[in-house]
Design an enzyme around this catalytic site. Structure first.
Site, PDB file in Angstrom:
ATOM      1  N   SER A  14       0.638  -1.206  -0.062  1.00  0.00           N
ATOM      2  CA  SER A  14       0.022  -0.063   0.209  1.00  0.00           C
ATOM      3  C   SER A  14       0.863   1.274  -0.109  1.00  0.00           C
ATOM      4  O   SER A  14       1.763   1.265   0.787  1.00  0.00           O
ATOM      5  CB  SER A  14      -1.028   0.065   1.176  1.00  0.00           C
ATOM      6  OG  SER A  14      -1.648   1.328   1.391  1.00  0.00           O
ATOM      7  N   LYS A  18     -13.748  -3.446   2.448  1.00  0.00           N
ATOM      8  CA  LYS A  18     -14.785  -2.158   2.280  1.00  0.00           C
ATOM      9  C   LYS A  18     -16.100  -2.382   2.481  1.00  0.00           C
ATOM     10  O   LYS A  18     -16.792  -1.714   2.919  1.00  0.00           O
ATOM     11  CB  LYS A  18     -14.264  -1.684   0.929  1.00  0.00           C
ATOM     12  CG  LYS A  18     -13.034  -1.096   0.635  1.00  0.00           C
ATOM     13  CD  LYS A  18     -13.124  -0.446  -0.894  1.00  0.00           C
ATOM     14  CE  LYS A  18     -11.549   0.095  -0.860  1.00  0.00           C
ATOM     15  NZ  LYS A  18     -11.427   1.012  -2.268  1.00  0.00           N
TER      16      LYS A  18
END
Ligand code: ATR
Length: 263
Positions: free
Chosen positions: A14, A65
């Site tokens: 990330s 998510k």
């Protein structure tokens, strides 16, 4: 000191910590942004940490998510409609889930001055990011939104939320102005999306949500056939900017220097 985390799995690659910590330093904030490899059973405790003020914010990435939603107190309109949360914060003692991928996509498109209004758009993929893109395309007044997914039932599920979208077969090409890759095809360098690229024509706009590699085979095919292309890096930057703004009440800069920093 304020503490922020990006959670996901895998999380090793990330770029969010680099970006947020750069902005934190640039704005002289007393804060730190880290990353945590997360498992499904960690989600309740992470949300409780936000509730208790031990964490000031979370970014959520693949594959949580949607699965983080039951542990939140409230969703914003955007997160509710897309059932997708990438930004979490505490407001009025409630843990709020928001979706800044929508704003990220919109600002990326505006950054390059492409006008989506009245355009016919084909969206490839009905996975995690697709509802955010549809929401943004609607905000930007796209004329028609076609969706194509290998597994048709997933496109049909999206149509239950966004009744205006039109499902086309995987591999089919309606008349279009813009084509978006929101599948994971292209993350690996040798992956190709089998389309009759020559049928799309030229002077159209090829957009890929993927930013690493910076040019997928999909974008290369678009470029080779005389089309405008853009990868997902600016979307990534602007979704991060929107999260930062919510947490720190400061709009951090997005410019070429930062693009270089990340590549
Ligand atoms: P999820 O489906 O769990 O939300 P995602 O990474 O958000 O995962 O979405 C992956 C997307 O890439 C899906 O649209 C997927 O299509 P399916 O719904 O048919 O699985 C698409 N995708 C991944 N590999 C693909 C392949 N080899 N060919 C076509 N589409 C592919």
């Amino acid at each position: 000191m304020k503490k922020f985390l990006v959670i996901g799995n895998p999380i090793e690659h990330s770029l969010s910590p680099n970006l947020h910590n750069y902005w934190i330093k640039k704005n002289n904030l007393n804060a730190i942004y880290g990353k945590l490899e997360t498992y499904e059973n960690d989600l309740p405790e992470l949300c409780k940490s936000v509730k208790r003020g031990e964490l000031d914010g979370l970014n959520v990435t693949v594959p949580f998510k949607n699965s983080i939603i039951p542990f939140l107190d409230k969703l914003t309109t955007e997160a509710e409609k897309t059932q997708s949360v990438n930004t979490i914060y505490l407001k009025d003692e409630m843990v709020i889930g928001h979706n800044t991928d929508i704003e990220g996509f919109e600002l990326a498109i505006k950054h390059i001055k492409y006008d989506v209004s009245q355009k016919k758009v084909l969206l490839l993929g009905a996975g995690g990011v697709s509802p955010s893109i549809i929401f943004a395309l609607n905000n930007m007044k796209a004329k028609r939104i076609f969706i194509s997914n290998r597994t048709r039932s997933k496109a049909e599920n999206l149509k239950k939320i966004f009744s205006e979208i039109e499902i086309v077969e995987w591999g089919a090409l309606p008349d279009l102005d813009m084509i978006i890759n929101a599948t994971s095809l292209g993350l690996k360098n040798d992956e190709k999306i089998n389309l009759e690229y020559s049928k799309i024509g030229s002077n159209k706009f090829f957009y890929d949500v993927i930013y690493n590699p910076s040019q997928t085979n999909f974008l290369k095919s678009g470029k080779d056939t005389g089309n405008k292309t853009e990868n997902g890096m600016k979307m990534f930057l602007y979704q991060a900017q929107a999260s930062f703004k919510i947490w720190n009440k400061i709009t951090p800069e997005v410019n070429d220097k930062i693009l270089k920093l990340l590549y």
